[in-house]
Design a protein around this motif. Structure first.
Motif, PDB file in Angstrom:
ATOM      1  N   ALA A 328       0.843  -1.196   0.000  1.00 57.29           N
ATOM      2  CA  ALA A 328       0.000   0.000   0.000  1.00 57.29           C
ATOM      3  C   ALA A 328       0.878   1.245   0.000  1.00 57.29           C
ATOM      4  CB  ALA A 328      -0.928   0.019   1.215  1.00 57.29           C
ATOM      5  N   CYS A 329       0.338   2.315  -0.545  1.00 53.20           N
ATOM      6  CA  CYS A 329       0.966   3.625  -0.468  1.00 53.20           C
ATOM      7  C   CYS A 329      -0.126   4.682  -0.504  1.00 53.20           C
ATOM      8  CB  CYS A 329       1.985   3.829  -1.603  1.00 53.20           C
ATOM      9  SG  CYS A 329       1.245   3.953  -3.253  1.00 53.20           S
ATOM     10  N   ARG A 330       0.246   5.906  -0.195  1.00 58.08           N
ATOM     11  CA  ARG A 330      -0.733   6.984  -0.132  1.00 58.08           C
ATOM     12  C   ARG A 330      -0.254   8.162  -0.980  1.00 58.08           C
ATOM     13  NH1 ARG A 330      -0.966   7.407   4.857  1.00 58.08           N
ATOM     14  NH2 ARG A 330       0.404   9.183   5.232  1.00 58.08           N
ATOM     15  N   VAL A 331      -1.150   8.699  -1.786  1.00 57.90           N
ATOM     16  CA  VAL A 331      -0.889   9.872  -2.616  1.00 57.90           C
ATOM     17  C   VAL A 331      -1.741  11.014  -2.086  1.00 57.90           C
ATOM     18  CG1 VAL A 331      -1.039  10.871  -4.911  1.00 57.90           C
ATOM     19  CG2 VAL A 331      -0.334   8.485  -4.646  1.00 57.90           C
ATOM     20  N   THR A 332      -1.110  12.135  -1.773  1.00 56.07           N
ATOM     21  CA  THR A 332      -1.814  13.305  -1.250  1.00 56.07           C
ATOM     22  C   THR A 332      -1.599  14.473  -2.191  1.00 56.07           C
ATOM     23  OG1 THR A 332      -1.466  12.545   1.021  1.00 56.07           O
ATOM     24  CG2 THR A 332      -2.086  14.844   0.711  1.00 56.07           C
ATOM     25  N   LEU A 333      -2.699  15.084  -2.616  1.00 59.33           N
ATOM     26  CA  LEU A 333      -2.673  16.274  -3.464  1.00 59.33           C
ATOM     27  C   LEU A 333      -3.287  17.429  -2.679  1.00 59.33           C
ATOM     28  CD1 LEU A 333      -3.817  14.712  -6.846  1.00 59.33           C
ATOM     29  CD2 LEU A 333      -1.607  15.748  -6.408  1.00 59.33           C
ATOM     30  N   ASP A 334      -2.487  18.471  -2.478  1.00 58.66           N
ATOM     31  CA  ASP A 334      -2.952  19.632  -1.713  1.00 58.66           C
ATOM     32  C   ASP A 334      -2.971  20.849  -2.633  1.00 58.66           C
ATOM     33  OD1 ASP A 334      -1.881  21.235   1.426  1.00 58.66           O
ATOM     34  OD2 ASP A 334      -3.674  21.458   0.171  1.00 58.66           O
ATOM     35  N   TYR A 335      -4.195  21.284  -3.007  1.00 53.35           N
ATOM     36  CA  TYR A 335      -4.346  22.456  -3.876  1.00 53.35           C
ATOM     37  C   TYR A 335      -4.355  23.701  -2.992  1.00 53.35           C
ATOM     38  CZ  TYR A 335      -5.716  19.211  -7.588  1.00 53.35           C
ATOM     39  OH  TYR A 335      -5.737  18.202  -8.519  1.00 53.35           O
ATOM     40  N   ARG A 336      -3.238  24.384  -2.949  1.00 52.59           N
ATOM     41  CA  ARG A 336      -3.128  25.605  -2.146  1.00 52.59           C
ATOM     42  C   ARG A 336      -3.342  26.828  -3.030  1.00 52.59           C
ATOM     43  NH1 ARG A 336       2.355  23.609   1.103  1.00 52.59           N
ATOM     44  NH2 ARG A 336       1.383  21.763   2.074  1.00 52.59           N
ATOM     45  N   ASP A 337      -3.339  27.999  -2.405  1.00 54.19           N
ATOM     46  CA  ASP A 337      -3.665  29.216  -3.149  1.00 54.19           C
ATOM     47  C   ASP A 337      -2.670  29.492  -4.271  1.00 54.19           C
ATOM     48  OD1 ASP A 337      -4.813  30.963  -0.165  1.00 54.19           O
ATOM     49  OD2 ASP A 337      -5.854  29.614  -1.575  1.00 54.19           O
ATOM     50  N   ASP A 338      -1.390  29.341  -3.986  1.00 49.62           N
ATOM     51  CA  ASP A 338      -0.376  29.707  -4.989  1.00 49.62           C
ATOM     52  C   ASP A 338       0.549  28.549  -5.358  1.00 49.62           C
ATOM     53  OD1 ASP A 338       1.981  31.349  -2.703  1.00 49.62           O
ATOM     54  OD2 ASP A 338       0.774  29.523  -2.545  1.00 49.62           O
ATOM     55  N   GLU A 339       0.193  27.324  -4.959  1.00 54.74           N
ATOM     56  CA  GLU A 339       1.046  26.195  -5.289  1.00 54.74           C
ATOM     57  C   GLU A 339       0.262  24.895  -5.183  1.00 54.74           C
ATOM     58  OE1 GLU A 339       4.258  26.090  -2.514  1.00 54.74           O
ATOM     59  OE2 GLU A 339       3.011  25.320  -0.865  1.00 54.74           O
ATOM     60  N   LEU A 340       0.841  23.862  -5.784  1.00 53.96           N
ATOM     61  CA  LEU A 340       0.316  22.512  -5.652  1.00 53.96           C
ATOM     62  C   LEU A 340       1.351  21.696  -4.887  1.00 53.96           C
ATOM     63  CD1 LEU A 340      -1.651  20.162  -6.432  1.00 53.96           C
ATOM     64  CD2 LEU A 340      -0.200  19.807  -8.442  1.00 53.96           C
ATOM     65  N   ALA A 341       0.941  21.117  -3.778  1.00 48.70           N
ATOM     66  CA  ALA A 341       1.826  20.258  -2.983  1.00 48.70           C
ATOM     67  C   ALA A 341       1.372  18.819  -3.137  1.00 48.70           C
ATOM     68  CB  ALA A 341       1.810  20.673  -1.516  1.00 48.70           C
ATOM     69  N   LEU A 342       2.297  17.957  -3.469  1.00 54.67           N
ATOM     70  CA  LEU A 342       1.964  16.537  -3.603  1.00 54.67           C
ATOM     71  C   LEU A 342       2.940  15.706  -2.800  1.00 54.67           C
ATOM     72  CD1 LEU A 342       4.063  15.016  -5.844  1.00 54.67           C
ATOM     73  CD2 LEU A 342       2.859  16.596  -7.341  1.00 54.67           C
ATOM     74  N   PRO A 381      11.394   8.539   9.031  1.00 52.56           N
ATOM     75  CA  PRO A 381      11.899   8.063  10.337  1.00 52.56           C
ATOM     76  C   PRO A 381      11.123   6.872  10.867  1.00 52.56           C
ATOM     77  CG  PRO A 381      11.716  10.462  10.303  1.00 52.56           C
ATOM     78  CD  PRO A 381      11.051   9.965   9.055  1.00 52.56           C
ATOM     79  N   GLU A 382       9.812   6.848  10.618  1.00 48.58           N
ATOM     80  CA  GLU A 382       8.989   5.749  11.114  1.00 48.58           C
ATOM     81  C   GLU A 382       9.013   4.534  10.190  1.00 48.58           C
ATOM     82  OE1 GLU A 382       8.085   8.670  10.148  1.00 48.58           O
ATOM     83  OE2 GLU A 382       6.161   8.728   9.085  1.00 48.58           O
ATOM     84  N   GLY A 383       9.766   4.606   9.102  1.00 51.69           N
ATOM     85  CA  GLY A 383       9.851   3.501   8.165  1.00 51.69           C
ATOM     86  C   GLY A 383       9.201   3.838   6.842  1.00 51.69           C
ATOM     87  N   GLY A 384       9.717   3.277   5.772  1.00 51.05           N
ATOM     88  CA  GLY A 384       9.176   3.562   4.449  1.00 51.05           C
ATOM     89  C   GLY A 384       9.899   4.704   3.771  1.00 51.05           C
ATOM     90  N   PHE A 385       9.269   5.242   2.733  1.00 51.46           N
ATOM     91  CA  PHE A 385       9.896   6.289   1.924  1.00 51.46           C
ATOM     92  C   PHE A 385       8.875   7.376   1.618  1.00 51.46           C
ATOM     93  CE2 PHE A 385      13.796   7.219  -0.232  1.00 51.46           C
ATOM     94  CZ  PHE A 385      13.471   8.046  -1.283  1.00 51.46           C
ATOM     95  N   ARG A 386       9.368   8.595   1.437  1.00 53.72           N
ATOM     96  CA  ARG A 386       8.487   9.739   1.175  1.00 53.72           C
ATOM     97  C   ARG A 386       9.050  10.558   0.025  1.00 53.72           C
ATOM     98  NH1 ARG A 386       8.721  15.175   2.934  1.00 53.72           N
ATOM     99  NH2 ARG A 386       6.676  16.228   2.939  1.00 53.72           N
ATOM    100  N   VAL A 387       8.199  10.828  -0.955  1.00 52.07           N
ATOM    101  CA  VAL A 387       8.510  11.738  -2.060  1.00 52.07           C
ATOM    102  C   VAL A 387       7.539  12.907  -1.980  1.00 52.07           C
ATOM    103  CG1 VAL A 387       8.566  12.034  -4.560  1.00 52.07           C
ATOM    104  CG2 VAL A 387       9.404   9.912  -3.551  1.00 52.07           C
ATOM    105  N   ALA A 388       8.067  14.112  -1.953  1.00 55.61           N
ATOM    106  CA  ALA A 388       7.216  15.301  -1.829  1.00 55.61           C
ATOM    107  C   ALA A 388       7.692  16.368  -2.796  1.00 55.61           C
ATOM    108  CB  ALA A 388       7.232  15.845  -0.399  1.00 55.61           C
ATOM    109  N   ALA A 389       6.752  17.119  -3.351  1.00 59.86           N
ATOM    110  CA  ALA A 389       7.080  18.200  -4.286  1.00 59.86           C
ATOM    111  C   ALA A 389       6.102  19.346  -4.074  1.00 59.86           C
ATOM    112  CB  ALA A 389       7.022  17.708  -5.733  1.00 59.86           C
ATOM    113  N   ARG A 390       6.613  20.554  -4.251  1.00 66.34           N
ATOM    114  CA  ARG A 390       5.778  21.764  -4.208  1.00 66.34           C
ATOM    115  C   ARG A 390       5.983  22.498  -5.523  1.00 66.34           C
ATOM    116  NH1 ARG A 390       7.458  24.895   1.050  1.00 66.34           N
ATOM    117  NH2 ARG A 390       5.876  26.318   0.223  1.00 66.34           N
ATOM    118  N   LEU A 391       4.909  22.636  -6.279  1.00 67.92           N
ATOM    119  CA  LEU A 391       4.970  23.267  -7.597  1.00 67.92           C
ATOM    120  C   LEU A 391       4.219  24.586  -7.551  1.00 67.92           C
ATOM    121  CD1 LEU A 391       4.163  20.093  -9.756  1.00 67.92           C
ATOM    122  CD2 LEU A 391       6.400  20.955  -9.058  1.00 67.92           C
ATOM    123  N   PRO A 392       4.925  25.685  -7.766  1.00 70.89           N
ATOM    124  CA  PRO A 392       4.235  26.995  -7.738  1.00 70.89           C
ATOM    125  C   PRO A 392       3.292  27.135  -8.928  1.00 70.89           C
ATOM    126  CG  PRO A 392       6.523  27.260  -8.417  1.00 70.89           C
ATOM    127  CD  PRO A 392       6.380  25.834  -7.989  1.00 70.89           C
TER     128      PRO A 392
END
Length: 400
Positions: A328-342, A381-392
């Motif tokens: 399993a894995c989790r994909v999070t899309l955060d539509y912010r005012d001036d950027e997209l965080a995933l 730190p709790e185990g696993g891997f994390r990929v994160a990006a912030r796109l203006p």
């Protein structure tokens, strides 16, 4: 997208184990007669204390050589041969045991399969010289090469068979190495051809896009130039059209250049964040559940940002499927005012490995840098891997 199959047994088990197990068996089989075991033959002439010392020290040397075989092939083989000599002398054997020689042949075959030609030929020469070297060692120690009742030629007659076994082991290992190298060359050639075909297709698409856009820009600029003094409102409208077309063309060119920079042999079809749910469904059907979470208000993004965000998610999920070893894995899309965080997270092994569909983490980082965003990829730190990006997101796109 199927999960990565487990490695074959021959690749999962270290080469030292394959060589060490038969060697240890051969030693135990040779000394069994000295322990007076039930239903076992008994030798009335056990080794001397010095002989037992040779047997113990030779066993340590041989097993150490098996452990060293993967990291230092030739030194490991040398220790294996030295240990075999010591044990054979301790047992006062007239020859090298067949099982011991089989263990040496296994080591030679692995060296031939995993190293270069020079090392493998050196290993073969050492294996072929094992028996003559042992006979010369016994001669130097003034030990007989024949039993008192033996009228033959001693053990030299078995040398041809043992040498032939060593040659066969080398040929098998060398064949495996050549087959692997040939397969790698074919894979590289196929990937190069696929990339070339895709880039030619993108070049044609770029030609059509640029030719169409430049034609529109030229027409609008010519119209504006003709009515600048007489009808300024019409001229301003034409220039606004030129500006809009230019921005759209630049966005399209950026999107194509991103595709050209990535070694992605899949067709560059119109794709974006609208396809994330389809990607999740396909991956879930393949055995790795993908939970998609959206925060904020989803909205239409510029094509280059939309495509890059989707590709980052796609490559991250592919990494999870192939390398994380999780379900399993989790994909999070955060539509912010001036950027997209995933963000893409998993609780697997904590590896970030390049995939076959692109440059992996390096490719994702380049995509984000091209859009002047921020990118991080690291074990959690709790185990696993994390990929994160912030796109203006440009202000004009936010306003729309």
């Amino acid at each position: 997208m199927p999960t990565t199959p487990p490695l074959p047994l021959l690749k999962r088990v270290p080469p030292g184990v394959w060589a060490g197990l038969p060697w240890a068996y051969g030693t135990l089989f040779a000394v069994r007669a000295y322990f007076r075991l039930p239903l076992m033959p008994t030798d009335p002439f056990p080794p001397t204390p010095a002989g037992w010392l040779l047997i113990v020290s030779g066993t340590v040397l041989a097993l150490a050589g098996c452990v060293l075989l993967r990291r230092r092939p030739l030194p490991g083989l040398g220790l294996l041969l030295a240990g075999t000599y010591a044990v054979s002398l301790g047992l006062n054997g007239l020859t090298i045991g067949l099982v011991h020689h089989a263990a040496i042949d296994i080591a030679v075959g692995w060296i031939a399969a995993s190293t270069g030609r020079h090392r493998s030929l050196t290993a073969l020469a050492l294996a072929v010289a094992v028996l003559p070297g042992y006979e010369l060692t016994r001669t130097a120690l003034d030990r007989p090469l024949l039993l008192t009742h033996d009228t033959g030629r001693g053990d030299w007659q078995s040398w041809s068979m043992l040498a032939l076994l060593a040659v066969v082991a080398w040929l098998i290992g060398n064949s495996v190495r050549q087959s692997r190298a040939y397969t790698e060359r074919l894979t590289v050639q196929a990937a190069t051809q696929a990339v070339t075909v895709e880039r030619l297709r993108i070049a044609r698409e770029m030609h059509d896009t640029v030719a169409h856009s430049i034609g529109i820009i030229a027409l609008q600029a010519g119209a504006a130039a003709r009515v600048t003094t007489t009808r300024p409102e019409v001229a301003r409208e034409a220039m606004r059209a030129v500006e809009h077309e230019g921005r759209e063309t630049l966005a399209g060119l950026r999107r194509m250049l991103v595709a050209l920079r990535a070694a992605d042999t899949t067709p560059v079809l119109p794709a974006g964040l609208d396809d994330v749910d389809r990607l999740a469904a396909t991956t879930t059907a393949a055995g790795v559940r993908v939970d998609v979470r959206r925060c904020g208000e989803p909205r239409q993004l510029p094509p280059d940002i939309d495509l890059s965000a989707f590709r980052i998610i796609q490559e991250s999920v592919t990494n999870v499927v192939r390398h994380a070893g999780t379900h399993a894995c989790r994909v999070t899309l955060d539509y912010r005012d001036d950027e997209l965080a995933l963000e893409v997270t998993d609780d697997g092994r904590g590896h970030g490995t390049a995939t076959d569909t692109g440059f992996g983490l390096a490719g994702m980082r380049e995509r984000v840098a091209l859009l002047q965003g921020e990118f991080t990829a690291a074990p959690r730190p709790e185990g696993g891997f994390r990929v994160a990006a912030r796109l203006p997101v440009p202000t004009a796109a936010v306003a729309r």
